[in-house]
Design an enzyme around this catalytic site. Sequence first.
Site, PDB file in Angstrom:
ATOM      1  N   ILE A 151     -47.682  12.818 -22.361  1.00 35.44           N
ATOM      2  CA  ILE A 151     -48.307  11.489 -22.339  1.00 35.44           C
ATOM      3  C   ILE A 151     -49.633  11.515 -23.097  1.00 35.44           C
ATOM      4  CG2 ILE A 151     -49.318   9.719 -20.830  1.00 35.44           C
ATOM      5  CD1 ILE A 151     -47.126  10.483 -18.766  1.00 35.44           C
ATOM      6  N   ASP A 170     -57.769  20.225 -22.503  1.00 37.64           N
ATOM      7  CA  ASP A 170     -56.574  20.722 -21.809  1.00 37.64           C
ATOM      8  C   ASP A 170     -56.808  22.188 -21.508  1.00 37.64           C
ATOM      9  OD1 ASP A 170     -53.826  21.724 -21.284  1.00 37.64           O
ATOM     10  OD2 ASP A 170     -53.259  19.697 -21.886  1.00 37.64           O
ATOM     11  N   ALA A 227     -53.556   7.507 -14.353  1.00 33.04           N
ATOM     12  CA  ALA A 227     -52.130   7.193 -14.213  1.00 33.04           C
ATOM     13  C   ALA A 227     -51.365   8.503 -14.093  1.00 33.04           C
ATOM     14  CB  ALA A 227     -51.639   6.383 -15.410  1.00 33.04           C
ATOM     15  N   ASP A 253     -53.262   3.721 -11.141  1.00 32.16           N
ATOM     16  CA  ASP A 253     -51.827   3.437 -10.949  1.00 32.16           C
ATOM     17  C   ASP A 253     -51.208   4.329  -9.877  1.00 32.16           C
ATOM     18  OD1 ASP A 253     -49.385   2.114 -11.776  1.00 32.16           O
ATOM     19  OD2 ASP A 253     -48.786   3.964 -12.778  1.00 32.16           O
ATOM     20  N   GLU A 258     -48.663   6.814  -1.072  1.00 33.71           N
ATOM     21  CA  GLU A 258     -48.140   5.544  -1.589  1.00 33.71           C
ATOM     22  C   GLU A 258     -47.096   4.982  -0.635  1.00 33.71           C
ATOM     23  OE1 GLU A 258     -46.862   6.203  -5.623  1.00 33.71           O
ATOM     24  OE2 GLU A 258     -48.900   6.651  -6.294  1.00 33.71           O
ATOM     25  N   HIS A 281     -48.027   2.133  -9.086  1.00 32.05           N
ATOM     26  CA  HIS A 281     -47.309   3.258  -9.709  1.00 32.05           C
ATOM     27  C   HIS A 281     -46.193   2.761 -10.657  1.00 32.05           C
ATOM     28  CE1 HIS A 281     -46.338   7.784  -9.061  1.00 32.05           C
ATOM     29  NE2 HIS A 281     -46.080   7.410 -10.294  1.00 32.05           N
ATOM     30  N   ILE A 282     -46.610   1.903 -11.573  1.00 31.82           N
ATOM     31  CA  ILE A 282     -45.629   1.300 -12.487  1.00 31.82           C
ATOM     32  C   ILE A 282     -45.784   1.811 -13.920  1.00 31.82           C
ATOM     33  CG2 ILE A 282     -45.214  -0.871 -11.260  1.00 31.82           C
ATOM     34  CD1 ILE A 282     -47.432  -1.987 -13.324  1.00 31.82           C
ATOM     35  N   GLY A 284     -44.534   4.144 -15.545  1.00 35.94           N
ATOM     36  CA  GLY A 284     -43.278   4.447 -16.239  1.00 35.94           C
ATOM     37  C   GLY A 284     -42.182   3.434 -15.965  1.00 35.94           C
TER      38      GLY A 284
END
Length: 397
Positions: A151, A170, A227, A253, A258, A281-282, A284
């Site tokens: 991502i 990273d 996210a 997100d 949840e 949590h949308i 994806g």
Amino acid sequence: MKALLLENIHPAAVEYLEGRGYDVDLRAGSMSEDELVAALPGVQLLGIRSNTNVTARVLDAAPDLLAVGCFCIGTNQVDLTAAAERGIGVFNAPYSNTRSVVELVIAEIIALARRLPEKTQRMHDGIWDKSAKGSHEVRGRTLGIVGYGNIGTQLSTVAEAMGMNVVFYDTADRPAHGTARRLRSLDALLAESDVVSLHVDGRPGNAGFFGAAEFAKMKPRAMFINASRGMVVDYDALRENVLSGHIAGAAVDVFPAEPKKQGDPFDSVLRGLDNVILTPHIGGSTQEAQEEIGGFVAEKLARFALEGSTALSVNLPEVQPGELTPGHRIGFLHHNVAGVLAELNAAFADAGDNVVAQHLSTRDRLGYVVTDASEPLTTEAVETLRRSEHCVWVRTW
Ligand SMILES: NC(=O)c1ccc[n+]([C@@H]2O[C@H](COP(=O)([O-])OP(=O)(O)OC[C@H]3O[C@@H](n4cnc5c(N)ncnc54)[C@H](O)[C@@H]3O)[C@@H](O)[C@H]2O)c1
């Protein structure tokens, strides 16, 4: 050959499996443990999403089951070890919704920079509040991406196309895409970024990874997006930083706990804050991602069942054999102990079968080898392997 697909899996999966000769039973809902136990005899492929639990008891009651396809990202709903012990392959779609997450994050970067959450709320409240105060273009601003994987890298490319400067951090060695700059520490990234977006994975060490100390190191009036995973961020600390004005806006997100079902109540310390976008949590969740997932997982299931490929399996050793010549291939899933490959090749030699290609891989307690013979296989070698004390299964294609 029968496939049972639950939880409204996208028709792309049905189309693919039917095209490969499967009789597909597509159901809208999930099934309980008892319902699965009753439904699975005679089924070779089971497709589920996140609301169906596949337990060891279910697997024991499924003598014909070859593989389970999780038409989603997560696989926690399946007892992966029990499935591996029974030689049942489990597959998922780890990358199919990457683009959807990226597009949501891009939308959020612009929405926060223009303070859209507040603007739209005021209009709904019947107030005309036309002002440029606190609103910015994103062109020329710096996006800091933490976690430069599937991502993070795609976000990098799209953000750059909008004229943003991209920096990333990273823990693994990741090459930069486009003109993005790799930074050697999280602190360096926080000091430079106008927007910080988290895209790290869910390894246990990332719990609480971003808290009060990290928010304090962000630029004043910077924006924050998560996210990735809910447990990664201390949301009490985010709340304090939004209330103090240090953070100018946030989009979240994912949450540590949840709600399970559609319509369940939701609570968070972030509710009610200005210029904070909360989504369920949308990241994806798009039609395109569902279609992509449908085709992707269906293909993995069919290639496992019909050709012996375990590519991208989450619980069996991964082997990706070449093109299949029908009648010439044998797959041998076995206990990962010394000497099995010698046993296998002796069985071939004794039967006079000449090996032209052989692919072996091991994972935990299992080994999997796919062998292609020059001539159609004799039954002799197959039967010898089946009798081996280390055999989980032998299949021929
Ligand atoms: N919101 C959604 O709907 C949604 C959808 C898909 C994926 N996700 C989540 O997004 C995240 C990223 O997904 P991906 O497919 O890009 O994962 P990925 O595994 O491809 O990339 C994760 C990257 O983060 C790096 N990383 C891990 N811990 C780090 C740390 N502490 N500091 C810096 N870098 C670190 C890894 O080295 C890796 O390069 C995952 O947590 C995934 O669960 C969310």
